[in-house]
Enzyme design. Sequence first.
Site, mmCIF file in Angstrom:
data_model
loop_
_atom_site.group_PDB
_atom_site.id
_atom_site.type_symbol
_atom_site.label_atom_id
_atom_site.label_comp_id
_atom_site.label_asym_id
_atom_site.label_seq_id
_atom_site.Cartn_x
_atom_site.Cartn_y
_atom_site.Cartn_z
ATOM 1 N N CYS A 165 0.853 -1.204 0.000
ATOM 2 C CA CYS A 165 0.000 0.000 0.000
ATOM 3 C C CYS A 165 0.885 1.249 0.000
ATOM 4 O O CYS A 165 2.093 1.183 0.160
ATOM 5 C CB CYS A 165 -0.857 -0.030 1.252
ATOM 6 N N ARG A 192 2.254 1.980 -7.124
ATOM 7 C CA ARG A 192 2.324 0.789 -6.263
ATOM 8 C C ARG A 192 1.032 -0.030 -6.359
ATOM 9 O O ARG A 192 0.943 -1.119 -5.805
ATOM 10 C CB ARG A 192 2.577 1.197 -4.816
ATOM 11 N N TRP A 209 -3.941 -1.937 -1.138
ATOM 12 C CA TRP A 209 -3.937 -3.101 -2.031
ATOM 13 C C TRP A 209 -4.451 -4.242 -1.169
ATOM 14 O O TRP A 209 -3.752 -4.688 -0.267
ATOM 15 C CB TRP A 209 -2.529 -3.371 -2.545
ATOM 16 N N ASN A 230 0.605 -0.311 6.423
ATOM 17 C CA ASN A 230 1.027 -1.133 5.280
ATOM 18 C C ASN A 230 1.727 -2.351 5.868
ATOM 19 O O ASN A 230 2.566 -2.210 6.748
ATOM 20 C CB ASN A 230 1.988 -0.331 4.397
ATOM 21 N N GLY A 231 1.348 -3.546 5.430
ATOM 22 C CA GLY A 231 1.951 -4.770 5.944
ATOM 23 C C GLY A 231 0.848 -5.729 6.374
ATOM 24 O O GLY A 231 -0.306 -5.588 5.977
ATOM 25 N N GLU A 291 9.540 -21.807 -17.775
ATOM 26 C CA GLU A 291 9.420 -20.412 -17.314
ATOM 27 C C GLU A 291 10.681 -19.626 -17.668
ATOM 28 O O GLU A 291 10.614 -18.490 -18.121
ATOM 29 C CB GLU A 291 9.152 -20.393 -15.815
ATOM 30 N N LYS A 329 10.772 -16.291 -20.030
ATOM 31 C CA LYS A 329 11.402 -15.024 -19.632
ATOM 32 C C LYS A 329 12.370 -14.558 -20.711
ATOM 33 O O LYS A 329 12.399 -13.403 -21.103
ATOM 34 C CB LYS A 329 12.152 -15.182 -18.300
ATOM 35 N N GLU A 376 10.522 -13.443 -23.923
ATOM 36 C CA GLU A 376 9.715 -12.223 -23.733
ATOM 37 C C GLU A 376 10.551 -10.956 -23.818
ATOM 38 O O GLU A 376 10.117 -9.953 -24.345
ATOM 39 C CB GLU A 376 9.082 -12.255 -22.340
ATOM 40 N N HIS A 399 15.184 -37.694 -27.657
ATOM 41 C CA HIS A 399 14.100 -38.091 -28.572
ATOM 42 C C HIS A 399 13.920 -37.073 -29.693
ATOM 43 O O HIS A 399 12.801 -36.704 -30.048
ATOM 44 C CB HIS A 399 12.797 -38.264 -27.770
ATOM 45 N N LYS A 410 0.555 -6.468 -20.382
ATOM 46 C CA LYS A 410 0.679 -7.047 -19.039
ATOM 47 C C LYS A 410 -0.482 -7.996 -18.768
ATOM 48 O O LYS A 410 -0.313 -9.029 -18.139
ATOM 49 C CB LYS A 410 0.702 -5.949 -17.966
HETATM 50 C C1 AGP Z 1 4.484 -13.857 -18.179
HETATM 51 O O1 AGP Z 1 5.758 -13.260 -18.050
HETATM 52 C C2 AGP Z 1 3.618 -13.128 -19.204
HETATM 53 N N1 AGP Z 1 3.458 -11.794 -18.843
HETATM 54 C C3 AGP Z 1 2.343 -13.884 -19.509
HETATM 55 O O2 AGP Z 1 2.695 -15.178 -19.922
HETATM 56 C C4 AGP Z 1 1.332 -14.022 -18.342
HETATM 57 O O3 AGP Z 1 1.824 -14.906 -17.381
HETATM 58 C C5 AGP Z 1 0.029 -14.599 -18.933
HETATM 59 O O4 AGP Z 1 -0.465 -13.662 -19.851
HETATM 60 C C6 AGP Z 1 -1.022 -14.871 -17.856
HETATM 61 O O5 AGP Z 1 -1.367 -13.685 -17.212
HETATM 62 P P1 AGP Z 1 -2.192 -13.777 -15.832
HETATM 63 O O6 AGP Z 1 -1.320 -14.484 -14.862
HETATM 64 O O7 AGP Z 1 -2.467 -12.357 -15.445
HETATM 65 O O8 AGP Z 1 -3.453 -14.552 -16.114
#
Ligand code: AGP
Length: 604
Positions: free
Chosen positions: A2, A27, A75, A99-100, A480, A484, A487, A503, A599
């Site tokens: 927050c 934030r 938040w 906050n916390g 993952e 990263k 992306e 394989h 995002k």
């Molecule tokens: C992850 O780095 C990406 N930004 C993307 O794969 C994200 O995880 C995916 O769009 C799912 O989003 P969400 O967790 O908000 O549902």
Amino acid sequence: MCGIVGYIGVKPIKEILIEGLRELEYRGYDSAGIAVLQNGNFSLFKAVGKLVNLEEKAKNFESDGFSVGIGHTRWATHGKPTELNAHPHVGHNSYVVHNGIIENYQELKGMLTEEGVRFLSQTDTEVIVHLFEYRLRTEPSALEAFTKTLDQLEGAYATLLVNASLNDTIFFAKQGSPMIIGRNSEGEIFFASSDAALIGKCQEVLYLEDGHYGCATGSEIKLFNAHHHEVPLHFTPLNENKLSAQKEGYRFFMEKEIYEQSQVLIDTLMGRLRDESIYFEELDAALFDGIREIKLCACGTSYHAAMVAGYLLERHAKIRTSIEIASEFRYREPFLTPDPLFIVISQSGETADTLESLKMAKAFGLKTMVICNVDNSSMVRLADASLLTRAGIEKGVASTKAFATQVSVLWMLSLFLAGERKTLDTAEIKRQIQLLRLLPTTTKVDNDIHEQLRRLSKRYLHGHGFFFIGRDVFYPLALEGALKLKEITYLHAEGYPSGEMKHGPIALADPELFTIALLPQHKLYDKTKSNIEELSARDSTICSISPLEFDKADDHIRTQHADDYMLEFFEMMVVLQLLSMEIAVRLGNDVDMPRNLAKSVTVE
Ligand code: AGP
């Protein structure tokens, strides 16, 4: 995560408080409020949603001369985003912002309720103001009542409190969450949870340390440490770079969020770890009655977290678990019966494919749960139950702390169900709870490793591709890590199960094929090692990540020796996040807002 502001001075205080909160909007928040004390009279304004709603509520209020005031953007972690749950929280004649997370708030709330205190909100914060006023009945001064209050709080807090009997004073305390005091040549005193709110208002700041508390008036600041000894005030010049302040000195929000994982995991775990059991205050165990299977459904990074959960739920809770990619699940005409528990995982709670999958599951009559970072999001409002990850706003498009908190919540869920279903003995659950308590330490960035990755990244700027390989939970972690990299560097990468390389993919092995190999000591080490040796024998360039030396690697990132593979998982997660970021930096990419990405993917 927050936002907190405070002010002592003669200028129009409403504008100062709201402007300060606006500087903290980065934030993230879902409600906001301010309280002003002038001539012994309080004025309180609170609103759900954006600050414009708060401004509307306070539009007819203006202070006149000297006043003190506090403000807060919330938040949600305990209790829905409502006006009643918004801060400041109110006693008879005291107001508090916080906050916390107060870990022992239920116990304190019970004691105070027995003393006749009536609580209005669902929040943990409200216990602070009522406990202060309860202490005020017997303590000789407000400062001693405030001190005794802090002594009873367990958990993390940055808090400001005002009481009508002292209309020139703000009480403050810092334990685990940030709090800064600012001052200027006009004798004004400011408080904020981030120096972004102080830029342009103060010349000097004092960053409070854990255990610090005290009281401030227009003419004096008294500061004490955790041993109740008064300590001198060390003010330093304020850094005037606002964007740097919002990133709290880091180069990118993604970097800040990687470094923040240690802290947000403290919040994620707070109040949920008992010595021999997991406790989810927000869950009714009846949700699991009759459940013989779990379906997990998500996209992207959240899907990788779901895959990790698949291993843990079957291993610990002995419950059949299946994992679905939401965009596939929606259209594959799944055969669904009402007995699985359908769990969606989403940082934003708004991802279109995941949301539609949730709606499908509900239409089939399945019980549903969401593991989410945003309270009041569409999925939280729709699901039968929700577990919040409490990661605070995640601004970097490439998800980091959301993933870390999702996996920690899913790990806790696997242990919770193992306890309910008696599929793990108490000693094992207790052992794993001790491991969970180590996560904040495990995810603290090792600066030497970060520096090594920064140097190493110059070698991985080209090549015809990357393989990230691992076994068991390190396979979704490899996925993952590959995501990263893709992306934010725009280099091609694949996550692959180590055992699958022979394989087909091993045909790609040559010096220009970079293999990032996850080699945990405590999970299938020998099997994974031999897979990597097969690649090395075919001249693939190997970067191994392991607590054990690996002589066949061209590069080696040495992680800490840990007691369990799950701790190795979290440490390797941080390494993969930093590696991708440092390669992206060298390529000159926009780390926080990579091309083509959003995002939250709220469209198909
Ligand atoms: C992850 O780095 C990406 N930004 C993307 O794969 C994200 O995880 C995916 O769009 C799912 O989003 P969400 O967790 O908000 O549902």
